[in-house]
Design a protein around this motif. Structure first.
Motif, mmCIF file in Angstrom:
data_model
loop_
_atom_site.group_PDB
_atom_site.id
_atom_site.type_symbol
_atom_site.label_atom_id
_atom_site.label_comp_id
_atom_site.label_asym_id
_atom_site.label_seq_id
_atom_site.Cartn_x
_atom_site.Cartn_y
_atom_site.Cartn_z
ATOM 1 N N VAL A 1 -7.301 71.851 66.163
ATOM 2 C CA VAL A 1 -8.415 72.566 65.536
ATOM 3 C C VAL A 1 -7.898 73.927 65.124
ATOM 4 N N ASP A 2 -7.845 74.163 63.828
ATOM 5 C CA ASP A 2 -7.365 75.438 63.296
ATOM 6 C C ASP A 2 -8.537 76.403 63.236
ATOM 7 N N GLU A 3 -8.556 77.365 64.133
ATOM 8 C CA GLU A 3 -9.672 78.301 64.204
ATOM 9 C C GLU A 3 -9.651 79.310 63.064
ATOM 10 N N ARG A 4 -8.600 79.298 62.255
ATOM 11 C CA ARG A 4 -8.565 80.182 61.085
ATOM 12 C C ARG A 4 -9.386 79.615 59.935
ATOM 13 N N VAL A 5 -9.660 78.311 59.980
ATOM 14 C CA VAL A 5 -10.444 77.669 58.928
ATOM 15 C C VAL A 5 -11.886 78.161 59.037
ATOM 16 N N ALA A 6 -12.493 78.439 57.904
ATOM 17 C CA ALA A 6 -13.893 78.878 57.901
ATOM 18 C C ALA A 6 -14.761 77.841 58.595
ATOM 19 N N ARG A 7 -15.748 78.289 59.304
ATOM 20 C CA ARG A 7 -16.633 77.398 60.069
ATOM 21 C C ARG A 7 -17.625 76.690 59.152
ATOM 22 N N THR A 8 -17.085 75.857 58.247
ATOM 23 C CA THR A 8 -17.941 75.116 57.322
ATOM 24 C C THR A 8 -18.299 73.750 57.866
ATOM 25 N N LEU B 1 11.535 67.667 70.545
ATOM 26 C CA LEU B 1 12.876 68.104 70.932
ATOM 27 C C LEU B 1 13.634 66.948 71.587
ATOM 28 N N ASN B 2 13.728 65.831 70.839
ATOM 29 C CA ASN B 2 14.437 64.622 71.287
ATOM 30 C C ASN B 2 13.852 64.025 72.567
ATOM 31 N N SER B 3 12.530 63.951 72.622
ATOM 32 C CA SER B 3 11.880 63.357 73.793
ATOM 33 C C SER B 3 12.063 61.842 73.786
ATOM 34 N N THR B 4 11.790 61.228 74.905
ATOM 35 C CA THR B 4 11.930 59.777 75.040
ATOM 36 C C THR B 4 10.897 59.033 74.192
ATOM 37 N N ASN B 5 9.629 59.473 74.254
ATOM 38 C CA ASN B 5 8.542 58.775 73.557
ATOM 39 C C ASN B 5 8.315 59.254 72.137
ATOM 40 N N GLY B 6 8.790 60.427 71.799
ATOM 41 C CA GLY B 6 8.556 60.971 70.472
ATOM 42 C C GLY B 6 7.139 61.497 70.320
ATOM 43 N N ILE B 7 6.850 62.037 69.157
ATOM 44 C CA ILE B 7 5.499 62.491 68.835
ATOM 45 C C ILE B 7 5.045 61.808 67.558
ATOM 46 N N TYR B 8 3.749 61.648 67.450
ATOM 47 C CA TYR B 8 3.142 61.022 66.287
ATOM 48 C C TYR B 8 2.034 61.929 65.780
ATOM 49 N N VAL B 9 1.984 62.097 64.480
ATOM 50 C CA VAL B 9 0.884 62.828 63.858
ATOM 51 C C VAL B 9 0.242 61.876 62.873
ATOM 52 N N LYS B 10 -1.052 61.666 63.044
ATOM 53 C CA LYS B 10 -1.792 60.698 62.231
ATOM 54 C C LYS B 10 -1.100 59.332 62.262
ATOM 55 N N SER B 11 -0.683 58.907 63.450
ATOM 56 C CA SER B 11 -0.057 57.600 63.708
ATOM 57 C C SER B 11 1.305 57.424 63.046
ATOM 58 N N THR B 12 1.937 58.504 62.614
ATOM 59 C CA THR B 12 3.255 58.434 62.003
ATOM 60 C C THR B 12 4.241 59.218 62.851
ATOM 61 N N ALA B 13 5.338 58.571 63.251
ATOM 62 C CA ALA B 13 6.361 59.244 64.042
ATOM 63 C C ALA B 13 6.977 60.372 63.222
ATOM 64 N N CYS B 14 7.211 61.497 63.872
ATOM 65 C CA CYS B 14 7.819 62.619 63.158
ATOM 66 C C CYS B 14 8.587 63.495 64.135
ATOM 67 N N ALA B 15 9.578 64.183 63.611
ATOM 68 C CA ALA B 15 10.355 65.111 64.414
ATOM 69 C C ALA B 15 9.765 66.514 64.332
ATOM 70 N N ARG B 16 9.169 66.838 63.174
ATOM 71 C CA ARG B 16 8.578 68.166 62.960
ATOM 72 C C ARG B 16 7.444 68.010 61.945
ATOM 73 N N HIS B 17 6.306 68.658 62.218
ATOM 74 C CA HIS B 17 5.158 68.526 61.322
ATOM 75 C C HIS B 17 4.329 69.805 61.334
ATOM 76 N N TYR B 18 4.024 70.322 60.144
ATOM 77 C CA TYR B 18 3.100 71.449 60.022
ATOM 78 C C TYR B 18 1.688 70.898 60.176
ATOM 79 N N LEU B 19 0.966 71.404 61.155
ATOM 80 C CA LEU B 19 -0.350 70.856 61.478
ATOM 81 C C LEU B 19 -1.436 71.385 60.553
ATOM 82 N N ASN B 20 -2.375 70.514 60.254
ATOM 83 C CA ASN B 20 -3.564 70.864 59.482
ATOM 84 C C ASN B 20 -4.783 70.638 60.371
ATOM 85 N N ASP B 21 -5.848 71.345 60.078
ATOM 86 C CA ASP B 21 -7.074 71.213 60.845
ATOM 87 C C ASP B 21 -7.495 69.746 60.915
ATOM 88 N N GLY B 22 -7.724 69.256 62.124
ATOM 89 C CA GLY B 22 -8.173 67.881 62.320
ATOM 90 C C GLY B 22 -7.063 66.873 62.555
#
Length: 81
Positions: free
Chosen positions: A47-54, A13-34
């Motif tokens: 950690v997506d607890e909906r993922v089967a415990r494989t 939400l327009n933070s000073t430092n921003g956010i990074y997912v997998k070392s890539t700057a992004c404004a919005r990201h749908y997260l995946n397990d891991g």
């Protein structure tokens, strides 16, 4: 972070430092397990607890992480398969 039954989204939400997912700057990201999310100097692993415990336990898949030996109050017992 916005969590629904089907997805989890992290949004900057327009933070000073921003956010990074997998070392890539992004404004919005749908997260995946891991996904590794960096907020400022902090790294979080989603950690997506909906993922089967494989997969193994977190410490099995990330050898740098040492078992807290029961000292972490948020630790939950593993679910039966």
């Amino acid at each position: 972070m916005i969590a629904t039954l089907n997805s989890c989204v992290v949004e900057d939400l327009n933070s000073t430092n921003g956010i990074y997912v997998k070392s890539t700057a992004c404004a919005r990201h749908y997260l995946n397990d891991g996904d590794v999310v960096q907020i400022g100097k902090h790294e979080l692993i989603y950690v997506d607890e909906r993922v089967a415990r494989t997969r193994g336990t977190f410490s099995d898949t990330h050898p740098r992480v040492q078992d807290a030996g029961g000292e972490c109050p948020s630790r939950r017992p593993a679910r039966p398969p």
